[in-house]
Design a protein around this motif. Structure first.
Motif, short mmCIF file in Angstrom:
data_model
loop_
_atom_site.label_atom_id
_atom_site.label_comp_id
_atom_site.label_asym_id
_atom_site.label_seq_id
_atom_site.Cartn_x
_atom_site.Cartn_y
_atom_site.Cartn_z
N ASP A 126 -4.36 26.41 -7.09
CA ASP A 126 -5.20 25.33 -7.60
C ASP A 126 -4.74 23.96 -7.10
O ASP A 126 -5.56 23.08 -6.83
CB ASP A 126 -5.19 25.34 -9.13
CG ASP A 126 -5.89 26.57 -9.70
OD1 ASP A 126 -6.63 27.22 -8.94
OD2 ASP A 126 -5.68 26.87 -10.89
N ARG A 130 -6.98 20.79 -5.38
CA ARG A 130 -7.03 19.41 -5.90
C ARG A 130 -6.51 18.42 -4.86
O ARG A 130 -7.09 17.34 -4.67
CB ARG A 130 -6.20 19.32 -7.18
CG ARG A 130 -6.76 20.11 -8.35
CD ARG A 130 -6.01 19.78 -9.64
NE ARG A 130 -6.56 20.50 -10.78
CZ ARG A 130 -6.09 21.64 -11.26
NH1 ARG A 130 -5.04 22.20 -10.67
NH2 ARG A 130 -6.63 22.23 -12.30
N ASP A 131 -5.40 18.78 -4.19
CA ASP A 131 -4.83 17.88 -3.18
C ASP A 131 -5.77 17.74 -1.99
O ASP A 131 -5.85 16.66 -1.38
CB ASP A 131 -3.47 18.40 -2.72
CG ASP A 131 -2.41 18.30 -3.81
OD1 ASP A 131 -2.65 17.58 -4.81
OD2 ASP A 131 -1.35 18.94 -3.67
N GLU A 133 -9.06 17.82 -2.07
CA GLU A 133 -10.12 16.90 -2.47
C GLU A 133 -9.63 15.45 -2.40
O GLU A 133 -10.33 14.57 -1.87
CB GLU A 133 -10.61 17.23 -3.88
CG GLU A 133 -11.73 16.31 -4.34
CD GLU A 133 -12.17 16.59 -5.77
OE1 GLU A 133 -12.93 15.76 -6.32
OE2 GLU A 133 -11.75 17.61 -6.34
N ARG A 163 -14.45 23.93 -5.43
CA ARG A 163 -14.06 23.54 -6.78
C ARG A 163 -15.06 24.08 -7.79
O ARG A 163 -14.69 24.54 -8.88
CB ARG A 163 -13.98 22.01 -6.87
CG ARG A 163 -13.46 21.50 -8.20
CD ARG A 163 -13.33 19.98 -8.19
NE ARG A 163 -13.96 19.39 -9.36
CZ ARG A 163 -14.14 18.09 -9.53
NH1 ARG A 163 -13.78 17.23 -8.59
NH2 ARG A 163 -14.72 17.64 -10.61
#
Length: 702
Positions: A126, A130-131, A133, A163
């Motif tokens: 995960d 996130r990184d 994006e 995502r």
């Protein structure tokens, strides 16, 4: 002075060595870019690593960016995850540099986001998503207007789609679509990579259709996919991926539209594109497993539409190929396990093999355990697992298993977004499990709930959709079950109405048509028993005979359904005292017993299936005697009681053939393999005898 000269000479040699390395690296990069072959990529990576070490204190970041690029390119070809880790480490170091030239900073974040996206695909971490994006949003903000910013916007749209796949959220999906549209909007697109933006937007629209149900999204996805295919250069390494995604859009459009020439054409083209993608992707490429999985799904849907067993076997084969290639912790392995479970479940329903049911359940349960509770795919995997638990109950009669099926399917629906096009079909499946429990326990509450779920599913499923006839067939079965409990004429009429609409919405080749015909025939025969006059009684009985005869003659019908339909045909014709037709129905049922208890399932399962029809041969013989055909009566009796004996004789012949094969040097190894398979089949343990009469599941919705 001597020292100074020596120092100058050493520095000069070092400069020459770096220049020589840089020149060789440039040449290797050009060649690797042209060929995209693993040896040339290896050479480029090797030389760039040497150059990176040699220029560690003087590199402004360009060598690090180049090395990270070719490491990613090599990963795309070979699937080596250490390349992703090395590329990520290089780019993170570059992005942290305060002295990084302003012109390189947006590209560094752009590449970092891309590599992190790939690493998330590979591992499911995960944090990487996130990184990725965050890095891509930074790249979009730093890039000046132009092709590079459009490319970063395109990749950001892909990350937002991922995502959504991971956590859901319609707003995230809508932003992904908006980013995709922004990337393809400029005239001429994103330079030579316009095909990529077109392809990625097509995929995002396909995903939106899967979760929101807009058919217009699929039409646009197909159009964008065709455009991407028309502008990509021949021989481009991404060409198989573009073919794969267009094939997926066509496959889904075929599944979402009513059966007919258009859907058949879409599915045929989808299979061709997916076959081409699977054949042309490098064996080690991560995309190869996805291509195999997509092809497996297309073949399973072809089986759903046509009943062609070869398509089902191809679905199982390609899914196993996908799983083999996805070994080693791939994040999308759950999807391949789920596909395998569905394909094996379909084969179980067709042939009744306990081993297929076991393997299907194991695959789906492994897929469910691999997914966190907040994963967007969790509801579908749970729903499939719940339906297989229902199948398991059909074999064992275990009440706890049936309760588990209802529980798991109810949970799946709670987790599923209300707007998902999957909801109607899954409510229909839950209704089937509730109906079964209502029949087993006598619970009118469960039967009422089954009808309620079935009605809600039928109301939500659009008219003309491929799934609507399936949903109506299950609803007809639930009304039929409630009629059996309460005897109310309204439920009988609703059974006939739903079954007739289900039959009308199916093609002659649809294997699910037989289930709807069987229910319709049974209900018509029951209505005949309530008729107030002989005319209405004969009308309903004659119509029942006609539809049951058609059910028994439908190509691709599961053996259990065929036997049941033919038996009812014989019984209904007997009620009309049409003894010749009754004999024909019973003869069809008895003739299907060897297929029902075929040698490919274990002995105990053969005996259980035959025990469910233990009086069939006697009923057939009785009808033949009433038709004044004693010889036929004797033949039907012998045929009915000799099923397993004939299998044993066939096995003896097979053993003799294996023995003869072993006598030849070239056949000894093959004989040993065949004997091992035979022994394995003989020693497989069944799940146990069924505690209750069987039900059919040809119209479960998956």
């Amino acid at each position: 002075m001597l020292w100074a000269v020596t120092a100058w000479t050493t520095t000069g040699v070092e400069r020459m060595r770096k220049a020589w390395l840089a020149e060789r690296a440039q040449s290797a990069m050009r060649r690797a870019s042209e060929t995209n072959s693993e040896p040339d990529l290896d050479a480029a990576v090797r030389l760039l690593r040497r150059l990176h070490r040699a220029t560690a204190h003087t590199d402004d970041g360009r060598t690090s960016l180049a090395l990270s690029h070719f490491l990613l390119q090599r990963y795309e070809l070979s699937g080596r995850k250490d390349d992703l880790d090395e590329s990520t480490a290089l780019l993170e170091t570059v992005c942290e540099r305060s002295d990084l030239p302003t012109a390189l900073r947006p590209m560094a974040f752009h590449k970092l986001g891309t590599v992190l996206m790939r690493r998330h695909e590979a591992s499911g971490a995960d944090g990487d998503l996130r990184d990725a994006e965050a890095a891509l949003r930074q790249a979009v903000s730093l890039h000046p207007p132009g092709d590079l910013r459009d490319q970063a916007t395109d990749v950001l749209g892909v990350v937002l789609r991922m995502r959504f796949d991971r956590w859901g959220g319609v707003d995230v999906l809508e932003e992904a679509v908006a980013m995709g549209r922004r990337a393809v909007a400029p005239p001429g697109g994103v330079g030579s990579d316009r095909f990529s933006a077109l392809n990625n937007l097509a995929v995002t629209l396909r995903i939106r259709n899967e979760h929101v149900g807009r058919l217009a999204d699929l039409d646009e996805a197909v159009a964008l996919g065709r455009e991407a295919l028309s502008v990509i250069a021949p021989g481009h390494p991404r060409l198989p991926s573009v073919r794969f995604n267009l094939g997926q859009a066509l496959r889904l459009r075929a599944a979402r539209t009513a059966p007919g020439p258009r859907s058949e054409q879409d599915l045929g083209e989808a299979v061709e594109l997916l076959l081409s993608a699977a054949a042309t992707l490098p064996p080690g490429s991560p995309e190869r497993s996805r291509a195999s999985a997509g092809l497996a799904t297309a073949y399973r849907e072809r089986f759903d539409n046509t009943g062609d067993e070869r398509a089902l076997e191809a679905a199982v084969r390609w899914t196993r190929d996908a799983l083999t290639r996805a070994a080693g912790g791939r994040a999308d392995r759950y999807a391949m396990l789920s596909n395998l479970g569905m394909a094996l479940g379909a084969r179980f329903r067709l042939r009744g093999s306990t081993q297929d049911l076991r393997d299907a359940l194991e695959a789906l349960q492994e897929a469910a355990s691999a997914l966190p509770d907040d994963h967007a795919a969790k509801p579908l995997v749970l729903a499939e697992s719940g339906m297989l638990l229902w199948e398991l109950h059909q074999r064992t009669g275990d009440r706890a298993t049936l309760d588990g099926s209802v529980l798991v399917q109810s949970r799946a629906l709670r987790l599923m977004p209300p707007q998902s096009p999957e909801v109607p079909g899954r409510r229909s499946n839950l209704g089937l499990a509730l109906r079964t429990r209502g029949i087993r326990t006598g619970s009118i509450e469960d039967l009422d709930a089954a009808v309620r779920e079935g009605k809600a599913a039928a109301e939500a499923e659009p008219r003309g959709s491929r799934r609507r006839p399936m949903v109506l067939s299950v609803l007809a079965g639930s009304h039929w079950a409630r009629f059996g409990s309460n005897g109310e004429r309204a439920d009988l009429d609703d059974t006939i109405g739903a079954a007739e609409e289900s039959v009308a919405g199916r093609s002659a080749a649809d294997p699910g048509r037989a289930e709807a015909l069987r229910t319709l025939g049974a209900a018509l025969a029951a209505r005949a028993g309530l008729a107030g006059n002989e005319h209405d009684r004969c009308r309903d009985l004659n119509q029942a005979v006609a539809v049951l005869r058609e059910a028994a003659g439908t190509e691709g019908t599961a053996a259990r359904l065929l036997v049941d339909s033919a038996r009812r045909w014989g019984e209904t014709a007997a009620a009309l005292e049409d003894w010749e037709d009754a004999v024909e129905g019973f003869r069809t049922a008895v003739g299907a017993l060897p297929t029902l208890a075929w040698p490919g399932i274990v002995r105990a399962d053969q005996e259980r299936l035959l025990a469910e029809n233990d009086s069939l041969a006697q009923d057939a013989a009785a009808a033949a005697l009433r038709a004044r055909a004693p010889e036929t009566a004797l033949c039907l009796l012998e045929q009915g009681r000799g099923v397993i004996w004939s299998h044993l004789l066939d096995a003896e012949v097979a053993r003799a053939e294996i023995g003869r094969l072993r006598q030849t040097p070239e056949g000894a190894e093959l004989a040993d393999r065949l004997e091992a398979i035979r022994q394995e089949m003989d020693t497989l343990d069944p799940l146990g005898p069924a505690g209750h009469p069987s039900a059919h599941a040809s119209d479960t919705v998956g």
